[in-house]
Design a protein around this motif. Structure first.
Motif, short mmCIF file in Angstrom:
data_model
loop_
_atom_site.label_atom_id
_atom_site.label_comp_id
_atom_site.label_asym_id
_atom_site.label_seq_id
_atom_site.Cartn_x
_atom_site.Cartn_y
_atom_site.Cartn_z
N ALA A 16 66.44 18.15 -32.70
CA ALA A 16 65.85 19.32 -32.11
C ALA A 16 66.30 19.30 -30.54
N ASN A 17 66.09 17.88 -30.25
CA ASN A 17 66.28 17.65 -28.54
C ASN A 17 67.79 17.67 -28.44
N GLU A 18 68.54 17.54 -29.33
CA GLU A 18 70.04 17.37 -29.08
C GLU A 18 70.69 18.95 -29.01
N ARG A 19 69.90 19.79 -29.99
CA ARG A 19 70.39 21.21 -29.80
C ARG A 19 69.85 21.89 -28.33
N MET A 20 68.74 21.43 -28.22
CA MET A 20 68.01 21.82 -26.98
C MET A 20 69.03 21.47 -25.67
N SER A 21 69.38 20.26 -25.62
CA SER A 21 70.12 19.80 -24.56
C SER A 21 71.75 20.00 -24.43
N THR A 22 72.39 20.39 -25.68
CA THR A 22 73.64 20.83 -25.78
C THR A 22 74.00 22.29 -26.02
N VAL A 23 73.02 23.13 -26.41
CA VAL A 23 73.25 24.37 -26.48
C VAL A 23 72.32 25.23 -25.81
N LEU A 24 70.95 24.95 -26.08
CA LEU A 24 70.20 26.18 -25.43
C LEU A 24 70.01 26.02 -23.85
N LEU A 25 69.90 24.72 -23.53
CA LEU A 25 69.92 24.61 -22.01
C LEU A 25 71.08 24.86 -21.35
N PRO A 26 72.25 24.52 -21.61
CA PRO A 26 73.33 25.00 -21.12
C PRO A 26 73.34 26.39 -20.95
N ALA A 27 73.06 27.14 -22.20
CA ALA A 27 73.09 28.62 -22.23
C ALA A 27 72.20 29.19 -21.13
N ALA A 28 70.91 28.80 -21.06
CA ALA A 28 70.29 29.03 -19.90
C ALA A 28 70.49 28.65 -18.69
N GLN A 29 71.28 27.80 -18.28
CA GLN A 29 71.89 27.38 -17.25
C GLN A 29 72.98 28.49 -16.84
N ARG A 30 73.96 28.85 -17.55
CA ARG A 30 74.71 29.77 -17.44
C ARG A 30 74.19 31.05 -16.98
N LEU A 31 73.15 31.48 -17.87
CA LEU A 31 72.59 32.82 -17.65
C LEU A 31 72.18 32.88 -16.26
N TYR A 32 71.29 31.72 -15.59
CA TYR A 32 70.76 31.83 -14.46
C TYR A 32 72.03 31.64 -13.26
N GLU A 33 73.02 31.24 -13.64
CA GLU A 33 74.14 30.91 -12.60
C GLU A 33 74.76 32.49 -12.62
N ALA A 34 74.79 33.14 -13.67
CA ALA A 34 75.53 34.73 -13.79
C ALA A 34 74.41 35.52 -12.87
N GLU A 35 73.11 35.40 -13.10
CA GLU A 35 72.18 36.20 -12.52
C GLU A 35 72.02 35.83 -11.05
N THR A 36 72.27 34.89 -10.69
CA THR A 36 72.08 34.39 -9.20
C THR A 36 73.49 34.76 -8.59
N GLU A 37 74.44 34.94 -9.13
CA GLU A 37 75.67 35.38 -8.67
C GLU A 37 75.63 36.71 -8.47
N ARG A 38 75.05 37.51 -9.26
CA ARG A 38 74.89 38.76 -9.13
C ARG A 38 73.81 39.12 -7.94
N LEU A 39 72.96 38.30 -7.78
CA LEU A 39 71.96 38.37 -6.73
C LEU A 39 72.78 38.23 -5.42
N TYR A 40 73.56 37.11 -5.03
CA TYR A 40 74.41 36.92 -3.95
C TYR A 40 75.10 38.21 -3.60
N THR A 41 76.00 38.68 -4.54
CA THR A 41 76.87 40.07 -4.50
C THR A 41 75.88 41.16 -4.07
N ASP A 42 74.71 41.31 -4.53
CA ASP A 42 73.64 42.36 -3.58
C ASP A 42 73.57 41.92 -2.31
N TYR A 43 73.26 40.50 -2.19
CA TYR A 43 72.83 40.15 -0.80
C TYR A 43 74.17 40.56 0.29
N ASP A 44 75.18 40.26 -0.12
CA ASP A 44 76.54 40.59 0.42
C ASP A 44 76.78 41.92 0.65
#
Length: 430
Positions: A153-181
């Motif tokens: 379970a920890n391996e699935r969390m570390s290799t699948v879920l958390l990386p997907a959550a990280q990519r989601l955060y990066e995508a939303e943060t990029e959109r935030l910075y676009t709105d800033y600009d």
């Protein structure tokens, strides 16, 4: 066109053309200002009410998942009788992550990176919780297979879920910075149109003075004043908005990003610390000698140290520095208690190591208690920086308030005043 040429050969005709051009330039200035500032106000409003909250929710999804993984390993270490508060923490994290995923799906446009990651998380989260339930049920029966379920379970969390959550955060943060600009970009077209309109009005008044020796034409003066007010309001208002949004980004969002990364590192470190005892050397690092989870714990703690140092550099007041200083002290204590637990475990005293990591009935003097101090302090710092962001961003948005309506109204007044001023001159020819 021929009639226009004929009109331009007489002074009344020229005055009519000049009046029409002046009115058109003033209206153009107002229209361009309304168009550009409306776009910037919309972008600023998105920063405050849409993209930043989505970015924060994405960070909370990551944190909830990481915290759930930490709670599940802590509960497993407690044995067959999992503490109720640990179980409740795990369930709260899973429920929070699920709720935030539903909200993110409802507020994210169709397609794109965010939508893909949300779908992946929605598919994988039930699988993860299923593995945790299998680990928990097997552990209650006293079977060693429970540890294998937990590690998977920890391996699935570390290799699948958390990386997907990280990519989601990066995508939303990029959109935030676009709105800033978008919100901070200078309205050059409006400023140019304003300077052009005011320049034309000044030229018309100078022409009027040279031909009549009259210093002022009240209509043209009123039109110039109205245009100058709009231009000044535009420059000052946008400068204040730009400063507020810049403060929100530098003093709020950047601090939030660093704090979220630090908090995630602490959660991952705690999960790896627990799994070190769960695996008991069954999973080796790449060197085939060291315990994988202990190596990962050391890496996470280095990331936590770096994150806290960066957060302290960004903190700009006592309310931001105080919880960070407490977190730094907690990390120092955590490292010392972890070292003692590892020493006990390495010499074969697993029961003592378990108490030093999980704690006794009162949960005192354990590395878990130190982790709780660090996590609570980082949460306090995040709440403070979120308030700082909201205050600065709303201040920037407020600076644009009324500008579009005011620019439109003053443009109409200015155009009418220019026509009246020229009409006054035309009346002298009748």
């Amino acid at each position: 066109m021929e009639r226009l040429r004929e009109a331009a050969t007489t002074e009344p005709g020229r005055l009519r053309i000049i009046g029409a051009v002046l009115a058109a330039l003033v209206v153009l200035f107002g229209a361009v200002t309304v168009w550009e500032i409306s776009g910037r106000a919309t972008a600023a409003d998105d920063v405050v009410g849409h993209s930043q909250p989505l970015s924060a929710d994405a960070a909370n999804i990551y944190r909830s998942l990481a915290d759930a993984d930490t709670a599940s390993s802590s509960g497993f270490l407690a044995g067959a009788q999992e503490p109720r508060e640990v179980r409740q923490r795990y369930e709260k994290d899973i429920a929070n992550a699920s709720r935030l995923l539903v909200g993110a799906a409802a507020n994210t446009g169709a397609g794109g990176e965010s939508r893909k990651e949300i779908a992946l998380l929605g598919e994988e989260l039930p699988r993860y919780t299923g593995l945790i339930e299998q680990a928990r049920a097997t552990n209650r029966q006293g079977l060693p297979l429970g540890g294998a379920y937990l590690r998977y379970a920890n391996e699935r969390m570390s290799t699948v879920l958390l990386p997907a959550a990280q990519r989601l955060y990066e995508a939303e943060t990029e959109r935030l910075y676009t709105d800033y600009d978008d919100a901070r970009s200078w309205p050059f077209a409006s400023i140019g149109a304003g300077l052009l309109g005011i320049g034309a009005l000044v030229w018309a008044q100078r022409r009027n003075y040279r031909r009549t020796n009259r210093v002022f034409n009240h209509g043209l003066v009123a039109a110039t004043t109205a245009s100058a007010v709009v231009l000044l309001w535009l420059v000052v208002g946008h400068s204040v908005a730009r400063a507020g949004l810049s403060e929100a980004r530098s003093d709020g969002q950047e601090s939030l990003k660093v704090l979220n990364d630090a908090r995630i590192a602490s959660l991952q470190a705690r999960a790896n610390e627990n799994l070190t005892l769960v695996a008991r050397g069954a999973v080796l690092a790449e060197d085939k000698k060291s315990d994988k989870y202990d190596v990962d714990y050391t890496k996470n703690m280095k990331e936590l140290d770096a994150g806290l140092s960066a957060a302290l550099r960004l903190a700009d007041d006592g309310n931001g520095e105080q919880p960070l200083a407490k977190a730094v002290d907690g990390v120092t204590q955590w490292k010392q208690r972890h070292a003692s637990a590892r020493e006990s475990d390495m010499r074969g005293d697993y029961d003592l190591a378990l108490v030093q990591v999980v704690g006794d009935k009162d949960h005192k003097d354990s590395s878990g208690a130190s982790f709780d101090t660090v996590d609570a302090s980082l949460e306090q710092a995040v709440v403070h920086e979120q308030k700082e962001f909201t205050r600065a961003a709303r201040g920037g948005l407020g600076a644009l308030g009324g500008l579009t309506t005011g620019a439109a109204a003053l443009a109409v007044v200015g155009a009418a005043a220019a026509l009246l001023g020229i009409g006054r001159r035309l009346s002298e020819y009748r």
